[in-house]
Design a protein around this motif. Structure first.
Motif, PDB file in Angstrom:
ATOM      1  N   ASP A  16       0.672  -1.081  -0.095  1.00 52.69           N
ATOM      2  CA  ASP A  16       0.157  -0.267  -0.149  1.00 52.69           C
ATOM      3  C   ASP A  16       0.742   1.281   0.291  1.00 52.69           C
ATOM      4  O   ASP A  16       0.262   2.090  -0.609  1.00 52.69           O
ATOM      5  CB  ASP A  16      -1.044  -0.010   1.104  1.00 52.69           C
ATOM      6  CG  ASP A  16      -2.159  -1.050   1.420  1.00 52.69           C
ATOM      7  OD1 ASP A  16      -1.834  -1.550   0.225  1.00 52.69           O
ATOM      8  OD2 ASP A  16      -2.904  -1.585   2.130  1.00 52.69           O
ATOM      9  N   TRP A  17       1.809   1.321   0.954  1.00 49.92           N
ATOM     10  CA  TRP A  17       2.571   2.135   0.457  1.00 49.92           C
ATOM     11  C   TRP A  17       3.176   2.968  -0.375  1.00 49.92           C
ATOM     12  O   TRP A  17       3.301   3.549  -0.787  1.00 49.92           O
ATOM     13  CB  TRP A  17       4.129   2.619   1.916  1.00 49.92           C
ATOM     14  CG  TRP A  17       5.079   3.743   1.856  1.00 49.92           C
ATOM     15  CD1 TRP A  17       4.728   4.061   2.485  1.00 49.92           C
ATOM     16  CD2 TRP A  17       5.834   3.527   1.173  1.00 49.92           C
ATOM     17  NE1 TRP A  17       6.094   5.175   2.362  1.00 49.92           N
ATOM     18  CE2 TRP A  17       6.886   4.714   1.655  1.00 49.92           C
ATOM     19  CE3 TRP A  17       6.979   2.953   0.019  1.00 49.92           C
ATOM     20  CZ2 TRP A  17       7.995   5.487   1.153  1.00 49.92           C
ATOM     21  CZ3 TRP A  17       8.068   3.736   0.420  1.00 49.92           C
ATOM     22  CH2 TRP A  17       8.783   4.257   0.348  1.00 49.92           C
ATOM     23  N   HIS A  18       4.069   1.777  -1.338  1.00 51.67           N
ATOM     24  CA  HIS A  18       4.808   1.323  -2.985  1.00 51.67           C
ATOM     25  C   HIS A  18       4.079   2.310  -3.444  1.00 51.67           C
ATOM     26  O   HIS A  18       3.974   2.879  -4.765  1.00 51.67           O
ATOM     27  CB  HIS A  18       5.189   0.256  -3.200  1.00 51.67           C
ATOM     28  CG  HIS A  18       5.822   0.073  -2.223  1.00 51.67           C
ATOM     29  ND1 HIS A  18       6.471  -0.225  -1.184  1.00 51.67           N
ATOM     30  CD2 HIS A  18       7.620   0.296  -3.043  1.00 51.67           C
ATOM     31  CE1 HIS A  18       7.734  -0.887  -0.948  1.00 51.67           C
ATOM     32  NE2 HIS A  18       8.271  -0.095  -2.232  1.00 51.67           N
ATOM     33  N   ILE A  19       1.991   1.671  -3.539  1.00 51.39           N
ATOM     34  CA  ILE A  19       0.981   2.364  -4.315  1.00 51.39           C
ATOM     35  C   ILE A  19       0.872   3.616  -4.101  1.00 51.39           C
ATOM     36  O   ILE A  19       1.206   4.470  -4.993  1.00 51.39           O
ATOM     37  CB  ILE A  19       0.121   1.520  -4.282  1.00 51.39           C
ATOM     38  CG1 ILE A  19       0.652   0.350  -4.911  1.00 51.39           C
ATOM     39  CG2 ILE A  19      -1.230   2.279  -4.222  1.00 51.39           C
ATOM     40  CD1 ILE A  19       0.141  -0.069  -6.462  1.00 51.39           C
ATOM     41  N   ALA A  20       1.097   4.344  -2.756  1.00 54.54           N
ATOM     42  CA  ALA A  20       0.260   5.502  -2.228  1.00 54.54           C
ATOM     43  C   ALA A  20       1.664   6.940  -3.019  1.00 54.54           C
ATOM     44  O   ALA A  20       1.345   7.522  -3.347  1.00 54.54           O
ATOM     45  CB  ALA A  20       0.627   5.313  -0.523  1.00 54.54           C
ATOM     46  N   HIS A  21       2.469   6.151  -2.996  1.00 50.49           N
ATOM     47  CA  HIS A  21       3.892   6.611  -3.189  1.00 50.49           C
ATOM     48  C   HIS A  21       4.225   6.329  -4.700  1.00 50.49           C
ATOM     49  O   HIS A  21       4.492   8.335  -5.505  1.00 50.49           O
ATOM     50  CB  HIS A  21       5.237   6.199  -2.048  1.00 50.49           C
ATOM     51  CG  HIS A  21       6.146   7.296  -2.033  1.00 50.49           C
ATOM     52  ND1 HIS A  21       6.438   8.802  -1.367  1.00 50.49           N
ATOM     53  CD2 HIS A  21       7.379   7.343  -2.790  1.00 50.49           C
ATOM     54  CE1 HIS A  21       7.396   9.496  -1.783  1.00 50.49           C
ATOM     55  NE2 HIS A  21       8.422   8.012  -3.041  1.00 50.49           N
ATOM     56  N   PHE A  22       4.355   6.034  -5.410  1.00 52.46           N
ATOM     57  CA  PHE A  22       4.935   6.015  -6.876  1.00 52.46           C
ATOM     58  C   PHE A  22       3.698   6.060  -7.148  1.00 52.46           C
ATOM     59  O   PHE A  22       4.418   6.574  -8.913  1.00 52.46           O
ATOM     60  CB  PHE A  22       5.655   4.044  -7.058  1.00 52.46           C
ATOM     61  CG  PHE A  22       7.150   4.080  -5.874  1.00 52.46           C
ATOM     62  CD1 PHE A  22       8.290   5.151  -6.979  1.00 52.46           C
ATOM     63  CD2 PHE A  22       7.167   3.595  -4.841  1.00 52.46           C
ATOM     64  CE1 PHE A  22       9.149   5.545  -5.411  1.00 52.46           C
ATOM     65  CE2 PHE A  22       8.103   3.935  -4.195  1.00 52.46           C
ATOM     66  CZ  PHE A  22       9.666   4.356  -4.320  1.00 52.46           C
ATOM     67  N   VAL A  23       2.457   5.529  -8.000  1.00 53.90           N
ATOM     68  CA  VAL A  23       1.117   5.266  -8.013  1.00 53.90           C
ATOM     69  C   VAL A  23       0.810   6.339  -8.288  1.00 53.90           C
ATOM     70  O   VAL A  23       0.234   7.211  -9.124  1.00 53.90           O
ATOM     71  CB  VAL A  23       0.596   4.427  -8.414  1.00 53.90           C
ATOM     72  CG1 VAL A  23      -0.585   4.242  -9.110  1.00 53.90           C
ATOM     73  CG2 VAL A  23       1.799   3.138  -8.509  1.00 53.90           C
ATOM     74  N   MET A  24       0.235   6.902  -6.756  1.00 54.88           N
ATOM     75  CA  MET A  24      -0.649   8.088  -6.242  1.00 54.88           C
ATOM     76  C   MET A  24       0.331   9.372  -6.601  1.00 54.88           C
ATOM     77  O   MET A  24      -0.995  10.404  -6.904  1.00 54.88           O
ATOM     78  CB  MET A  24      -1.375   7.428  -5.319  1.00 54.88           C
ATOM     79  CG  MET A  24      -2.148   6.450  -5.323  1.00 54.88           C
ATOM     80  SD  MET A  24      -3.313   5.960  -7.119  1.00 54.88           S
ATOM     81  CE  MET A  24      -4.512   7.117  -6.129  1.00 54.88           C
ATOM     82  N   GLY A  25       1.337   9.723  -6.547  1.00 52.95           N
ATOM     83  CA  GLY A  25       2.386  10.399  -6.197  1.00 52.95           C
ATOM     84  C   GLY A  25       1.947  11.344  -4.564  1.00 52.95           C
ATOM     85  O   GLY A  25       1.635  12.610  -4.635  1.00 52.95           O
TER      86      GLY A  25
END
Length: 135
Positions: A16-25
């Motif tokens: 979830d952290w990787h999605i928030a940071h790298f995908v969602m910005g």
């Protein structure tokens, strides 16, 4: 993360952290930081990164980010970051496959194929693979 790490990482706070940071910005937030707002309602919670009770949502939360890899509604927010998506169920529902396409800075396409035992995890894996290809 490497391709193998993305394909093997289970649903949970790290993904979830990787999605928030790298995908969602979304801005960087330490997984073990102190107080933070609930990602769903904005209510201030204590001890983010640990198990925190959100008194407004009446749910346990683990990070300052949504549960993208396990909550289908949150995973659909991830889909909004892409312009094309295909989600299919295989093996009588035992496997989900997601294909996402995103435009890169130089107007090329970056795509990712994610496979998992449930739809939100397949969406998140495809999203991270597409972002990885875009770099």
């Amino acid at each position: 993360m490497t391709r193998d790490e993305i394909e093997l990482t289970p649903a949970g706070p790290t993904l979830d952290w990787h999605i928030a940071h790298f995908v969602m910005g979304l801005p960087y937030k330490e997984l073990t930081s102190g107080d933070c707002p609930c990602a769903y309602c904005g209510n201030q919670m204590r001890y983010c990164g640990a198990r925190s009770w959100c008194s407004d949502c009446h749910e346990w939360r683990y990070t300052a980010y949504k549960d993208y890899s396990s909550d289908l509604i949150a995973a659909l927010d991830v889909v909004d970051e892409f312009y094309s998506m295909r989600l299919d169920k295989y093996s009588n529902g035992a496997e989900w496959r997601c294909y996402l396409v995103r435009a890169t800075k130089d107007n090329m396409n970056a795509d990712g194929n994610g496979v998992a035992e449930d739809a939100p995890l397949a969406i998140c894996r495809a999203a991270l693979l597409a972002v990885m290809e875009a770099k």
